[in-house]
Write an enzyme that holds these catalytic residues in place. Structure first.
Site, PDB file in Angstrom:
ATOM      1  N   ASP A   3     -39.408  21.534 -25.186  1.00  0.00           N
ATOM      2  CA  ASP A   3     -40.024  20.459 -24.923  1.00  0.00           C
ATOM      3  C   ASP A   3     -39.188  19.348 -25.574  1.00  0.00           C
ATOM      4  O   ASP A   3     -38.220  19.400 -26.200  1.00  0.00           O
ATOM      5  CB  ASP A   3     -41.233  20.369 -25.791  1.00  0.00           C
ATOM      6  CG  ASP A   3     -42.325  19.960 -25.179  1.00  0.00           C
ATOM      7  OD1 ASP A   3     -42.150  19.091 -24.407  1.00  0.00           O
ATOM      8  OD2 ASP A   3     -43.655  20.154 -25.524  1.00  0.00           O
ATOM      9  N   ASP A  12     -48.981  17.891 -18.669  1.00  0.00           N
ATOM     10  CA  ASP A  12     -49.856  18.198 -19.657  1.00  0.00           C
ATOM     11  C   ASP A  12     -51.519  18.091 -19.181  1.00  0.00           C
ATOM     12  O   ASP A  12     -52.287  18.661 -19.731  1.00  0.00           O
ATOM     13  CB  ASP A  12     -49.856  17.582 -20.860  1.00  0.00           C
ATOM     14  CG  ASP A  12     -48.860  17.833 -21.724  1.00  0.00           C
ATOM     15  OD1 ASP A  12     -48.229  18.925 -21.687  1.00  0.00           O
ATOM     16  OD2 ASP A  12     -48.396  17.157 -22.794  1.00  0.00           O
TER      17      ASP A  12
HETATM   18  C1  GLA Z   1     -45.971  19.018 -25.313  1.00  0.00           C
HETATM   19  C2  GLA Z   1     -46.097  19.977 -24.206  1.00  0.00           C
HETATM   20  C3  GLA Z   1     -47.455  20.567 -24.528  1.00  0.00           C
HETATM   21  C4  GLA Z   1     -47.488  21.308 -25.923  1.00  0.00           C
HETATM   22  C5  GLA Z   1     -47.123  20.184 -26.804  1.00  0.00           C
HETATM   23  C6  GLA Z   1     -47.139  20.777 -28.410  1.00  0.00           C
HETATM   24  O1  GLA Z   1     -47.068  17.836 -25.175  1.00  0.00           O
HETATM   25  O2  GLA Z   1     -46.304  19.469 -22.866  1.00  0.00           O
HETATM   26  O3  GLA Z   1     -47.570  21.848 -23.522  1.00  0.00           O
HETATM   27  O4  GLA Z   1     -46.326  22.218 -25.817  1.00  0.00           O
HETATM   28  O5  GLA Z   1     -46.082  19.314 -26.446  1.00  0.00           O
HETATM   29  O6  GLA Z   1     -46.885  20.020 -29.205  1.00  0.00           O
END
Ligand code: GLA
Length: 754
Positions: free
Chosen positions: A494, A564
């Site tokens: 990420d 997300d």
């Molecule tokens: C980002 C990712 C999510 C999740 C969060 C965790 O927003 O896109 O899917 O993994 O971080 O903090």
């Protein structure tokens, strides 16, 4: 001929063409995947005319050396007859004292100098103050599928090498440029592009591109190309969602989704980038792309080289749908790291939306058991397992297990996951640090910032400066050790913010702006080294959703997290936009809880599954809240997904009805490469005014073959035959009984009459 018959003939012609192409390629591919493909294309040079022809798939790309030794673009489009000949290139005449020839001659790569007003491919400042650069062809070489042209400035020892490689299966051309400083002094590159693409001279072009933001990525936009310049870009240090480095250009009004000429391209770069689309004074459209020139400078010392990222582009005569199908094939066949050992994406479970930061051994084991019971193949623990991470204020940078949450480390959970027949995945965000972390307390100077200046935090975190060798080593070692100590099959990598204050204080001021290049190169080298050391580990590119999806990162990652936003209705548009540039085979899509956190919208579990089954299926719902009937539905849908996943992940996608622009409907169809099966997904937002759901006209089938319809989620009209020809399904079509709000259906067609 009426419009319908034209459309029908075009559909049949497309279907036949695809089939012929498939038959031609399948023999080759089956024999020897990569090598065989790369010998099909050809590069020809005519020494008399100094014309180069690069050809593969349905595409010809022709360039020549003109009397000024400029590399001139001559043709890019539908493949020409081998007998067609091109005369020696001649540069344009100077039209007036205001319209210098350099601005209208179609060049492949132009230095800023000689009165160029358009976007240069290369702009250099020399230490003596000279900023004029005039490049001339020196020599070339052809090796297999690669063409290399060498250029040099008229008086200074600055060399530029232009590299071309065409993918034999798709005709997608990969270009890059490499500058070499053979002078005695350092020089400063202020702008560099991978190259310029010039379209056939035409007035009514339309540009399509992708825009977005967090939780609202992948919006397809279009505008006509007028005199002037359109710049798509990111100044964020990484790819970003505001624009994605992809474009498609067609002739306004002349095309539909599956017919007409389209020129398209994508930049393989995960740093700040720019693509400019410019119409010159004589109505020629050029597309120039590479790293962003804003706040950029790269000092090239004597003897040093700088190579640009790859810029890929292709041509399709089958509309923007055909363009995306070519791109999908190219990504799966030539970009992804496992093209030699292609693997289908497993069905995953991810804990994020269920447990947030509250991950612990017992809770994750409970979820793992439930996930395994519905057929999940990979269990992924998301954020919260490391350092002092109980919320997003602390812990990033400290990549060791949190022993309060996992008293015995990750091993017991991983063993449990394995005993349930799944493999194990883990979330990491290695390029970031929270000020509240041991790493930051030890190395506060490791972050991007300008000393003594304000420092902007986002999600309470700062960006580590990967351009520093010590930071690169730390990041590599942390993840390497994690993989050495634990049996991990998958990393969700990420990256939850973009840059601010991109200072790099420890190097000389004239080198600090190199951070835009060196950071990304360092990231790629970490991923590359990790993959070489841990060849079985798969990696997902995530950046708070889809903020780092591009053909650069995709060379090191196996799939991507597109957004997300997991609302299954919003996802229809997100996924629709995504597929213009990227393959559904790498598009992770989770089934999450309803009502969703995004819009508080309530959607049936079946609708949510069907939405996610159009990509790489995952489950992100809190299984502790599910009832027994939910488990039964999920088990059935997961099993059905496994039946169709090869088709969805590897097949040819047809966007039959787009969910964009407030459409009440959305329909996609994916056809297997051998055209023996197809799967169709259909979604209704709301019925209105007694209108029926639009009839679905399938595409890409063999007109004369017989196909049997099998329901996945039975909603086809009772009058629908069980077995009919490809022609029937494509020309007569299928009616669905979809009525109400947020309804969904799916069905398969399989060749054979039984
Ligand atoms: C980002 C990712 C999510 C999740 C969060 C965790 O927003 O896109 O899917 O993994 O971080 O903090």
């Amino acid at each position: 001929m009426d419009h319908l018959s034209r459309a029908r003939i075009a559909r049949r012609a497309n279907a036949r063409r695809l089939y012929v192409l498939y038959v031609a390629l399948s023999g080759i591919i089956a024999a020897q995947p990569m090598q065989a493909q790369s010998t099909v294309g050809s590069i020809q040079f005519n020494p008399q005319t100094k014309v180069f022809r690069i050809e593969a798939g349905d595409v010809s790309y022709v360039l020549g050396i003109n009397e000024k030794k400029q590399v001139q673009s001559l043709y890019w489009g539908e493949r020409l007859n081998a007998e067609d000949s091109f005369a020696t290139a001649i540069s344009n005449a100077q039209a007036s004292s205001f319209d210098l020839a350099i601005n209208t001659t179609r060049q492949e790569f132009t230095g800023w100098g000689g009165g160029l007003y358009g976007e240069p491919d290369l702009k250099i400042t020399f230490p003596d103050g000279n900023r004029d650069l005039v490049l001339e062809y020196v020599s070339h070489s052809i090796t297999g599928n690669d063409l290399t042209l060498r250029l040099k400035d008229v008086s200074r020892n600055v060399y530029v090498q232009l590299n071309y490689e065409m993918d034999s299966a798709t005709g997608i051309l990969r270009r890059s440029a490499e500058v070499e400083n053979k002078t005695m002094f350092p020089l400063t590159i202020e702008q560099i592009a991978s190259g310029t693409w010039t379209l056939p001279r035409e007035q009514d072009y339309r540009l399509r591109y992708l825009t977005g933001r967090w939780a609202g990525e992948w919006n397809l936009r279009e505008q006509s190309i007028q005199p002037g310049k359109i710049v798509l870009e990111s100044r964020r240090g990484s790819t970003g969602a505001q624009n994605n480095p992809w474009f498609a250009i067609d002739k306004e009004g002349a095309n539909d989704e599956d017919s007409g000429d389209v020129w398209f391209g994508a930049l393989g770069w995960s740093g700040s980038w720019q693509i400019s689309v410019e119409q010159d004074p004589v109505q020629q459209v050029r597309v120039t792309g590479g790293p962003n020139s804003f706040d950029f400078a790269y000092r090239l010392n004597p003897g040093e080289h700088l190579e640009t990222p790859y810029f890929y582009a292709g041509y399709s005569h089958d509309g923007v749908g055909g363009a995306s199908r070519l791109l999908h094939r190219f990504e799966l066949g030539s970009i992804l790291p496992n093209t030699r050992r292609p693997k289908l994406r497993p069905v995953i479970y991810n804990s994020w939306e269920a447990t947030g930061f509250r991950v612990d051994e017992a809770g994750q084991e409970e979820l793992a058991e439930k996930a395994a019971s519905i057929g999940v193949e990979r269990f992924v623990v998301d954020d919260g397992w490391f350092g002092e991470r109980s919320n997003d204020h602390a812990g990033l940078g400290d990549w060791h297990v949190n022993f309060t949450k996992f008293p015995h480390g990750l091993k017991p959970l991983i063993d449990k996951v394995h005993s349930l027949g799944m493999d194990f995945g883990l979330w990491v965000e290695p390029e970031m640090v929270n000020p509240d972390s041991d790493l930051y307390r030890k190395h506060p100077d490791w972050i991007l910032n300008f000393p003594g200046r304000p420092r902007t935090e986002a999600r309470n975190q700062l960006v580590l400066n990967l351009a520093r060798p010590d930071v690169r080593q730390y990041v590599f070692d942390s993840i390497d050790q994690l993989l050495n100590k634990n049996d991990i099959a998958f990393l969700k990598w990420d990256y939850n913010r973009n840059w601010s204050e991109p200072g790099w204080a420890v190097v000389a001021p004239e080198e600090q702006k190199e951070v835009y290049i060196n950071y990304v190169r360092s990231l790629y080298s970490i991923l590359d080294e990790l993959r070489r050391k841990h060849p079985l580990v798969e990696i997902e590119s995530c950046s708070g959703g889809g903020s780092r999806v591009d053909l650069g990162i995709m060379r090191y990652t196996d799939d991507v997290w597109p957004s997300d936003n997991t609302d299954a209705f919003d996802r229809l548009s997100i996924q629709d936009g995504f597929t213009y540039a990227y393959s559904p085979g790498i598009m992770t899509s989770w089934v999450t809880d309803s009502p969703t956190w995004v819009n508080n919208r309530t959607l049936s579990l079946e609708y949510r599954f069907l939405s996610s089954m159009q990509g790489s299926l995952g489950i992100g719902a809190n299984l502790n809240h599910w009832k027994s009937e939910d488990f039964a539905t999920a088990k059935r849908m997961v099993a059905q997904y496994k039946e169709i996943r090869e088709l969805v992940q590897r097949g040819a996608l047809y966007r039959l009805i787009s969910p964009r622009n407030g459409s009440e409907h959305s329909v996609t169809e994916t056809v297997s490469p051998d055209q023996k099966s197809a799967v169709t997904f259909a979604f209704l937002h709301s019925s209105t005014m007694l209108y029926p759901f639009p009839r679905i006209y399938l595409r890409g089938l063999k007109p004369d073959a017989m196909y049997r319809l099998e329901e996945i989620s039975g909603k086809t009209d009772t009058a629908t035959p069980v077995v009919a020809s490809g022609a029937f399904w494509m020309d007569h079509g299928v009616d669905l009984n979809l009525k109400g709000d947020f309804q969904a259906a799916a069905f398969m067609l399989k060749e054979g009459s039984k």
